[in-house]
Design a protein around this motif. Structure first.
Motif, PDB file in Angstrom:
ATOM      1  N   ILE A  29       0.778  -1.266   0.106  1.00  0.00           N
ATOM      2  CA  ILE A  29       0.129  -0.021   0.129  1.00  0.00           C
ATOM      3  C   ILE A  29       0.765   1.277  -0.037  1.00  0.00           C
ATOM      4  O   ILE A  29       2.287   1.298   0.248  1.00  0.00           O
ATOM      5  CB  ILE A  29      -1.080   0.105   1.331  1.00  0.00           C
ATOM      6  N   ALA A  30       0.365   2.505  -0.171  1.00  0.00           N
ATOM      7  CA  ALA A  30       0.986   3.801  -0.477  1.00  0.00           C
ATOM      8  C   ALA A  30       0.306   4.654  -0.090  1.00  0.00           C
ATOM      9  O   ALA A  30      -1.178   4.576  -0.128  1.00  0.00           O
ATOM     10  CB  ALA A  30       1.724   3.727  -1.552  1.00  0.00           C
ATOM     11  N   GLY A  31       0.817   6.125   0.153  1.00  0.00           N
ATOM     12  CA  GLY A  31      -0.001   7.220  -0.036  1.00  0.00           C
ATOM     13  C   GLY A  31      -0.120   7.809  -1.456  1.00  0.00           C
ATOM     14  O   GLY A  31       1.032   7.507  -2.007  1.00  0.00           O
ATOM     15  N   GLU A  60       3.800   7.644  -2.418  1.00  0.00           N
ATOM     16  CA  GLU A  60       4.848   7.582  -1.503  1.00  0.00           C
ATOM     17  C   GLU A  60       4.884   6.380  -0.934  1.00  0.00           C
ATOM     18  O   GLU A  60       3.647   6.050  -0.239  1.00  0.00           O
ATOM     19  CB  GLU A  60       5.216   8.959  -0.774  1.00  0.00           C
ATOM     20  N   ALA A  61       5.720   5.661  -0.834  1.00  0.00           N
ATOM     21  CA  ALA A  61       5.697   4.665   0.249  1.00  0.00           C
ATOM     22  C   ALA A  61       7.203   4.464   0.994  1.00  0.00           C
ATOM     23  O   ALA A  61       8.044   5.413   0.825  1.00  0.00           O
ATOM     24  CB  ALA A  61       5.607   3.246  -0.449  1.00  0.00           C
ATOM     25  N   MET A  62       7.461   3.253   1.486  1.00  0.00           N
ATOM     26  CA  MET A  62       8.837   3.155   2.473  1.00  0.00           C
ATOM     27  C   MET A  62       9.601   2.137   2.045  1.00  0.00           C
ATOM     28  O   MET A  62      10.680   2.193   2.797  1.00  0.00           O
ATOM     29  CB  MET A  62       8.160   3.089   3.862  1.00  0.00           C
ATOM     30  N   ASN A  66      -4.127   5.949   1.369  1.00  0.00           N
ATOM     31  CA  ASN A  66      -4.481   7.242   2.029  1.00  0.00           C
ATOM     32  C   ASN A  66      -3.876   8.399   1.073  1.00  0.00           C
ATOM     33  O   ASN A  66      -3.114   8.299   0.374  1.00  0.00           O
ATOM     34  CB  ASN A  66      -3.835   7.305   3.373  1.00  0.00           C
ATOM     35  N   ARG A  82      -1.444  14.282   8.583  1.00  0.00           N
ATOM     36  CA  ARG A  82      -1.611  13.008   9.317  1.00  0.00           C
ATOM     37  C   ARG A  82      -3.136  12.897   9.780  1.00  0.00           C
ATOM     38  O   ARG A  82      -3.546  13.720  10.460  1.00  0.00           O
ATOM     39  CB  ARG A  82      -0.746  12.774  10.519  1.00  0.00           C
ATOM     40  N   ARG A  91      -4.874   9.426  10.493  1.00  0.00           N
ATOM     41  CA  ARG A  91      -4.806   7.790  10.554  1.00  0.00           C
ATOM     42  C   ARG A  91      -6.047   7.055  10.178  1.00  0.00           C
ATOM     43  O   ARG A  91      -6.207   6.170   9.501  1.00  0.00           O
ATOM     44  CB  ARG A  91      -3.957   7.179  11.637  1.00  0.00           C
TER      45      ARG A  91
HETATM   46  O1  LIG Z   1       0.565   5.298  11.614  1.00  0.00           O
HETATM   47  C1  LIG Z   1       1.674   5.856  11.352  1.00  0.00           C
HETATM   48  O2  LIG Z   1       1.910   6.934  11.796  1.00  0.00           O
HETATM   49  C2  LIG Z   1       2.377   4.985  10.715  1.00  0.00           C
HETATM   50  C3  LIG Z   1       3.680   5.225  10.476  1.00  0.00           C
HETATM   51  C4  LIG Z   1       4.608   4.389   9.805  1.00  0.00           C
HETATM   52  C5  LIG Z   1       4.049   3.536   9.120  1.00  0.00           C
HETATM   53  C6  LIG Z   1       2.938   3.221   8.923  1.00  0.00           C
HETATM   54  C7  LIG Z   1       2.265   2.338   8.236  1.00  0.00           C
HETATM   55  O3  LIG Z   1       1.133   1.496   8.685  1.00  0.00           O
HETATM   56  C8  LIG Z   1       2.803   1.930   6.932  1.00  0.00           C
HETATM   57  C9  LIG Z   1       2.756   0.677   6.480  1.00  0.00           C
HETATM   58  C10 LIG Z   1       3.201   0.681   5.118  1.00  0.00           C
HETATM   59  O4  LIG Z   1       2.426   1.248   4.173  1.00  0.00           O
HETATM   60  C11 LIG Z   1       3.062   2.073   3.157  1.00  0.00           C
HETATM   61  N1  LIG Z   1       2.324   3.325   3.202  1.00  0.00           N
HETATM   62  C12 LIG Z   1       1.123   3.509   2.971  1.00  0.00           C
HETATM   63  N2  LIG Z   1       0.915   4.907   3.307  1.00  0.00           N
HETATM   64  C13 LIG Z   1       2.095   5.714   3.266  1.00  0.00           C
HETATM   65  C14 LIG Z   1       2.161   6.825   3.140  1.00  0.00           C
HETATM   66  O5  LIG Z   1       1.260   7.921   2.994  1.00  0.00           O
HETATM   67  N3  LIG Z   1       3.600   7.371   3.429  1.00  0.00           N
HETATM   68  C15 LIG Z   1       4.297   6.352   3.248  1.00  0.00           C
HETATM   69  N4  LIG Z   1       4.313   5.096   3.177  1.00  0.00           N
HETATM   70  C16 LIG Z   1       2.858   4.594   3.182  1.00  0.00           C
HETATM   71  C17 LIG Z   1       4.703   1.979   3.575  1.00  0.00           C
HETATM   72  O6  LIG Z   1       5.261   1.535   2.458  1.00  0.00           O
HETATM   73  C18 LIG Z   1       4.780   1.168   4.800  1.00  0.00           C
HETATM   74  O7  LIG Z   1       5.355  -0.018   4.659  1.00  0.00           O
HETATM   75  C19 LIG Z   1       1.924   4.057   9.742  1.00  0.00           C
END
Ligand SMILES: O=C(O)c1cccc(C(=O)CC[C@H]2O[C@@H](n3cnc4c(=O)[nH]cnc43)[C@H](O)[C@@H]2O)c1
Length: 208
Positions: free
Chosen positions: A60-62, A153-155, A177, A182, A184
């Motif tokens: 998943i991603a933003g 964006e993702a991580m 999202n 922020r 959630r």
């Molecule tokens: O609730 C939070 O603050 C929070 C902090 C860090 C990570 C999370 C996740 O649940 C991320 C899991 C996964 O999802 C991807 N992801 C999804 N939406 C985004 C985003 O807007 N920006 C960056 N990454 C996102 C990401 O690849 C994580 O592995 C929640």
């Protein structure tokens, strides 16, 4: 012998969603952890077996507002390490300007072509990798300006791409999202996981 395709996700829920869709193909799905470092280390460990012919970073991603809505499927043309570089009073200096390599890794052209054909409804564009989830409108605006071709964006994507080290790589995301302040409670995880399962069925068509 045909080597399987490796799909790496950050968390188990994403891996389950991918498996639910990609159940017909020669596809191995493994969760390797959240963030670029865990993604790179976990992918490198799996690829060291020499068992795989290509690797896809999926999850998943933003989505950037106006570019990729919640529920959309995104196919990454390039995976970009958006925070790899240095801040300066005049703005962000990417690692290229510092003379330390690259922050941009393109998807493998053949894999990308196959996935594009199998996912005609996907939003195609660059996917940013960040170690920090964007949580303010100011950062979202800054990133949207710095990266006009970015749709999400993702991580993990850039970390997986680095670990691929020449093996065909691509990034497939579904939007949970909007990128921005922020909130959630606004994350639509169920919708994004369902879209991830649907999109993963295309892995078989594209790479099977
Ligand atoms: O609730 C939070 O603050 C929070 C902090 C860090 C990570 C999370 C996740 O649940 C991320 C899991 C996964 O999802 C991807 N992801 C999804 N939406 C985004 C985003 O807007 N920006 C960056 N990454 C996102 C990401 O690849 C994580 O592995 C929640």
């Amino acid at each position: 012998m045909t080597y399987p395709l490796l799909v790496v996700t950050a968390v188990a829920a994403e891996a389950e969603a991918v498996r639910a869709g990609a159940d017909r193909g020669h596809v191995v799905v493994e969760p390797v952890g959240v963030g670029p470092a865990a993604a790179a280390a976990g992918t490198a460990r799996l690829l060291a077996t020499g068992r795989y012919r290509a690797v896809i970073s999926a999850g998943i991603a933003g989505g950037f507002v106006g570019r990729a809505p919640v529920g959309a499927t995104v196919l990454g043309a390039r995976s970009i390490a958006a925070d790899l570089g240095a801040e300066s009073p005049d703005g962000f200096l990417p690692v290229e300007e510092l003379g330390f390599g690259t922050s941009v890794l393109p998807a493998d052209p053949l894999l990308f072509k196959g996935l594009s054909a199998a996912l005609p409804g996907a939003v195609v564009g660059d996917v940013l990798t960040l170690a920090t989830v964007t949580g303010t409108g100011a950062t979202a605006d800054l990133l949207a300006t710095r990266f006009p071709g970015a749709v999400a964006e993702a991580m993990e994507g850039f970390g997986v791409a680095v670990a691929a080290a020449g093996l065909p790589f691509a990034e497939l995301r579904t939007i949970s999202n909007p990128i921005g302040p922020r909130d959630r409670a606004a994350w639509r995880l169920k919708e994004a996981f369902a879209a991830l399962s649907t999109a993963s069925a295309a892995l078989w068509t594209a790479c099977g």
